[in-house]
Design an enzyme around this catalytic site. Sequence first.
Site, short mmCIF file in Angstrom:
data_model
loop_
_atom_site.label_atom_id
_atom_site.label_comp_id
_atom_site.label_asym_id
_atom_site.label_seq_id
_atom_site.Cartn_x
_atom_site.Cartn_y
_atom_site.Cartn_z
N GLU A 144 0.83 -1.22 0.00
CA GLU A 144 0.00 0.00 0.00
C GLU A 144 0.86 1.26 0.00
O GLU A 144 2.06 1.21 0.30
CB GLU A 144 -0.94 0.01 1.20
N VAL A 152 -5.44 0.26 2.91
CA VAL A 152 -5.63 -1.19 2.78
C VAL A 152 -6.81 -1.46 1.84
O VAL A 152 -6.73 -2.33 0.95
CB VAL A 152 -5.87 -1.83 4.17
N ASP A 208 -17.18 5.45 13.83
CA ASP A 208 -15.94 5.41 13.05
C ASP A 208 -15.41 3.98 12.96
O ASP A 208 -14.77 3.48 13.87
CB ASP A 208 -14.90 6.36 13.68
N SER A 248 -13.38 1.57 10.15
CA SER A 248 -12.62 1.66 8.90
C SER A 248 -13.27 0.87 7.77
O SER A 248 -13.74 -0.26 7.96
CB SER A 248 -11.20 1.14 9.13
N ALA A 249 -13.22 1.45 6.58
CA ALA A 249 -13.68 0.75 5.37
C ALA A 249 -12.84 -0.50 5.10
O ALA A 249 -13.26 -1.38 4.35
CB ALA A 249 -13.63 1.69 4.17
N ASP A 250 -11.66 -0.60 5.74
CA ASP A 250 -10.81 -1.79 5.54
C ASP A 250 -11.58 -3.07 5.91
O ASP A 250 -11.38 -4.12 5.29
CB ASP A 250 -9.55 -1.73 6.41
N LYS A 261 -3.17 -1.53 15.72
CA LYS A 261 -2.72 -0.72 16.86
C LYS A 261 -3.86 -0.55 17.84
O LYS A 261 -5.03 -0.47 17.44
CB LYS A 261 -2.31 0.67 16.37
#
Length: 306
Positions: A28, A110, A142, A144-146, A163
């Site tokens: 990435e 990602v 919130d 993540s779209a990952d 993390k």
Amino acid sequence: MNMINEYLDIAPEVQQALAEGKPVVALESTIISHGMPYPKNVETALLVEQTIRDNGAVPATIAVLGGRLKAGLSRDEIEYLGKTGRKVAKASRRDLPVLVARGADGATTVTTTMIIAHMAGINIFATGGIGGVHRGAETTMDISADLEELAQTPVMVVCAGAKSILDLGLTLEYLETKGVPVIGYGTDELPAFYTRRSGFGVDYRADSPEELASFFSAQRKLGYKGGMLVTNPIPEQYAMPKDVIDAAIEQALREAQEQGVHGKETTPFLLARVVELTGGESLESNIQLVLNNARLAARTAAAILA
Ligand code: PSU
Ligand code: MN
């Protein structure tokens, strides 16, 4: 075999490797522009590519440049992304149509690295950490779209866990709901990026690239549309003391809240603050875990083809 897209440019070396059935590993570019400071980001990106080569695969670093979806970048293109840093647009799934239509640049997360890798016919991708469910997501939403991309795009993502800027427990719950297998490499526990342990179990453990490849091949033969998450713990000698990293993360989270940081800025803000607060010690750990993931991905790419 490749689903060629009119916006896609596959670098000649990557194209040739794919045509000859040789292993290719995607990488990435948000980790370059937003994940590490210049010039360490560029040095690391080039070292990761070299590590992939040393382990018998061809690297394909992915980005959007001048509206073109690039699978495989030149040194100059990597240098440009690293030097421009956070001024490059961070490109997630919702951003690609506009970037392409405008002929603009974007660093791929990602999510978009998976999308473009899949378009190019690449089925494995190495990075540091993925996005996930943020702490407090029950009010901010919130997430993540990952995680959605892992649910819908058939690419194996090799990372060092996530993390603890994230809520790791909720991230695992979300992946379970979405049917994404989470595999620990040589461990039963989800690694927490800078540390080898998180206190949360993974779904399954694998102890060799061949075993990882067998899981992925079975997922393909079952006709699943989604991908697989491989979590590879940071090598012991580069792991951070848990109390040091936890303190830095707590402070970064506090500052983000005080300053009203939100949306796509949240993750880059937290990543940058953690590096600043730990005086660069965490940066060295970050680099080493990415190299470790690159080695595993290259060997697994070969095993998938075997
Ligand atoms: N976590 C890291 N390093 C990173 C990222 C996340 O430890 O570089 C980057 C990746 O590109 C990831 C993105 O896909 O941040 C997730 O951003 P968001 O949380 O906004 O979805
Ligand atoms: Mn987000």
